[in-house]
Design an enzyme around this catalytic site. Sequence first.
Site, PDB file in Angstrom:
ATOM      1  N   CYS A 187       0.830  -1.203   0.000  1.00  0.00           N
ATOM      2  CA  CYS A 187       0.000   0.000   0.000  1.00  0.00           C
ATOM      3  C   CYS A 187       0.866   1.256   0.000  1.00  0.00           C
ATOM      4  O   CYS A 187       1.832   1.374   0.760  1.00  0.00           O
ATOM      5  CB  CYS A 187      -0.926   0.010   1.204  1.00  0.00           C
ATOM      6  SG  CYS A 187      -2.075  -1.383   1.218  1.00  0.00           S
TER       7      CYS A 187
ATOM      8  N   THR B 226      -6.772  -6.979  12.553  1.00  0.00           N
ATOM      9  CA  THR B 226      -6.804  -5.977  11.501  1.00  0.00           C
ATOM     10  C   THR B 226      -6.097  -6.571  10.296  1.00  0.00           C
ATOM     11  O   THR B 226      -4.938  -6.962  10.395  1.00  0.00           O
ATOM     12  CB  THR B 226      -6.098  -4.700  11.970  1.00  0.00           C
ATOM     13  OG1 THR B 226      -6.916  -4.054  12.934  1.00  0.00           O
ATOM     14  CG2 THR B 226      -5.883  -3.740  10.823  1.00  0.00           C
TER      15      THR B 226
ATOM     16  N   SER C  42      -9.144  -3.600   5.697  1.00  0.00           N
ATOM     17  CA  SER C  42      -8.718  -2.400   4.981  1.00  0.00           C
ATOM     18  C   SER C  42      -9.176  -2.461   3.538  1.00  0.00           C
ATOM     19  O   SER C  42      -8.940  -3.442   2.845  1.00  0.00           O
ATOM     20  CB  SER C  42      -7.195  -2.283   5.017  1.00  0.00           C
ATOM     21  OG  SER C  42      -6.773  -1.155   4.298  1.00  0.00           O
TER      22      SER C  42
ATOM     23  N   CYS D 181      -5.940  12.143  21.779  1.00  0.00           N
ATOM     24  CA  CYS D 181      -4.896  11.717  22.713  1.00  0.00           C
ATOM     25  C   CYS D 181      -5.370  11.711  24.168  1.00  0.00           C
ATOM     26  O   CYS D 181      -4.907  10.904  24.976  1.00  0.00           O
ATOM     27  CB  CYS D 181      -3.683  12.638  22.584  1.00  0.00           C
ATOM     28  SG  CYS D 181      -2.974  12.679  20.919  1.00  0.00           S
TER      29      CYS D 181
ATOM     30  N   ASP E 226       6.121   7.812 -19.552  1.00  0.00           N
ATOM     31  CA  ASP E 226       6.959   7.546 -18.385  1.00  0.00           C
ATOM     32  C   ASP E 226       7.075   6.051 -18.103  1.00  0.00           C
ATOM     33  O   ASP E 226       8.152   5.565 -17.740  1.00  0.00           O
ATOM     34  CB  ASP E 226       6.395   8.270 -17.165  1.00  0.00           C
ATOM     35  CG  ASP E 226       7.204   7.999 -15.905  1.00  0.00           C
ATOM     36  OD1 ASP E 226       8.380   8.399 -15.860  1.00  0.00           O
ATOM     37  OD2 ASP E 226       6.673   7.373 -14.976  1.00  0.00           O
TER      38      ASP E 226
END
Length: 636
Positions: free
Chosen positions: A84, A154, A178, A312, A606
């Site tokens: 990623c 996860t 994800s 936080c 490119d």
Amino acid sequence: MAARPVSRMLRRVLRSSVRSCSSGAPVTQHRPGEPSQTAAEELSRRRQFLREHAAPFSAFLTDSFGRQHSYLRISLTEKCNLRCQYCMPEEGVPLTPKADLLTTEEILTLARLFVKEGVDKIRLTGGEPLIRPDVVDIVAQLHRLEGLRTIGVTTNGINLARLLPQLQKAGLSAINISLDTLVPAKFEFIVRRKGFHKVMEGIHKAIELGYSPVKVNCVVMRGLNEDELLDFVALTKGLPLDVRFIEYMPFDGNKWNFKKMVSYKEMLDTLRQQWPELEKLPEEESSTARAFKIPGFRGQLSFITSMSEHFCGTCNRLRITADGNLKVCLFGNSEVSLRDHLRAGASEEELLQIIGAAVGRKKRQHAGMFSIAQMKNRPMILIELLLMLQDSPPAIPSISSQDPFRVQGIRHRVSFSNQMATLWKGRRGPGAPLLAQRWLGSGPSQRRCSSRLDSDTNPKCLSAVSRTPATASGPPPTSDQLTHVDAEGRAAMVDVGGKPDTERVAVASAVVLLGPVAFKLVQNNQLKKGDALVVAQLAGVQAAKQTSQLIPLCHHVALSHVQVQLELDSTRHAVGIQASCRARGPTGVEMEALTAAAVAALTLYDMCKAVSRDIVVGEIKLISKTGGQRGDFHRT
């Protein structure tokens, strides 16, 4: 320091009054002839008892600001089967030697210690945790820990469908997956690997097995996927998903740029324009997500606001990296090695002193997005995969039957939702709607994107959808004055404030003459840099959206559709590019279409320049435009 004796005293008192298990929770003695409780009922009763008779929280896991750290994230591996762009540098990262990584026994030893001190939630991360061979066994061992209420994982979802039944039996209770795009070709561009359909299969399997909600994490990056916000939210109408939009975060090697970050408030404003009835949901004190729900929708959506509005003050998280370092803040570069102390023979008491000292040094909050961007920290892949860190038409519909964009000799593409429906046919589980059919609906307003033809004379093209050409409306009126200069010849932007909003469509084209060698490599998708046509198509789409930033006097246009198509021409060893843009507004979209075609062509150059420098980019021109006071234009 006083927490442990108090805990022991509480358990002794409980044991003296009633027969109990090791946790102090009473165990019911069943009389002969009475039906016994099921294991699930017994476990539920014991957990309720523990909640009601919880001992004082560990001083070792409480920082100097009173934050109690009851949530531990453990990275099982640094390796990942994706690449990623926001997580790992393109060139990869140097991996820790296997001997320096935590062993399974060391992971379980640390987990037992943290749970004993009050941690009640553990999430397994990576790298990609599901590529670790013993991940199922690790989950099963964690499930036996008394006091641990939640075991989560996860994952990028590639291996999820295959492993989830085993993981569920072992005790896995929460899943985060994800997924940063609903467009297969864009998925391949973002993660630099294939696998979109495997991720979707994993989401379906999680719903089928009863996980609710299934959390889908989407890192939002400007110019890449912020145009898919509405599509992701539309998934929650019929599916038990919690779609979590994550602000793009800076980590070493991901080339973070403030301009790429889409803030929580900007995303929320976009969604409220479509769904003004969006409701705020209550949050747990230590939650990192701001949760919302659309009335009548089955799922919900959330925002992880790490950058624009940090959380936080209520952080309750600690992290152990795959090589055994304790990180008390995701964005901090301070770490302490628990692995080294374990292997040196440190006692449980000594480990607790080390952990307590690290937690005690935790700062009130992180340094802020701009300071973090300059800070030397691990790449995200070496911490964990970004917190890993979803029934309506899409936000950007395809051009209707009036699309003036026609390509001869190219077969009609199977639409995205039809592809998914075929893939998922027969996979409906009890109570779980067929995900593909609920994704982007059906009918004319669907995205069409593919990097391969099914079986046609043209080996490859993208987004090829034949349409009926627009009818010409005669020669357009022209002006003998330049509109972008003032009376003295200085550059000036045109004032469009008084112009009426009309439907604007423009089509532009370009040609890239590759030569026989580069053409064959592109045709067979054998370039070392990857799929040149996919990358060029995505570059064209992004360029159209960024035109006003590239061309100084262009107005910003809210495009409702961008379509970039590439067609191989074997007779000329060339690639033909056509770009179509649409918007409703006071100004045209010719520049957006021309920019898309030109940048797609340059990107193709490119991608191929290492093979040949004798590549010609040319024939960049406007094919047609409709809408506006000057009338329509159609090149003959």
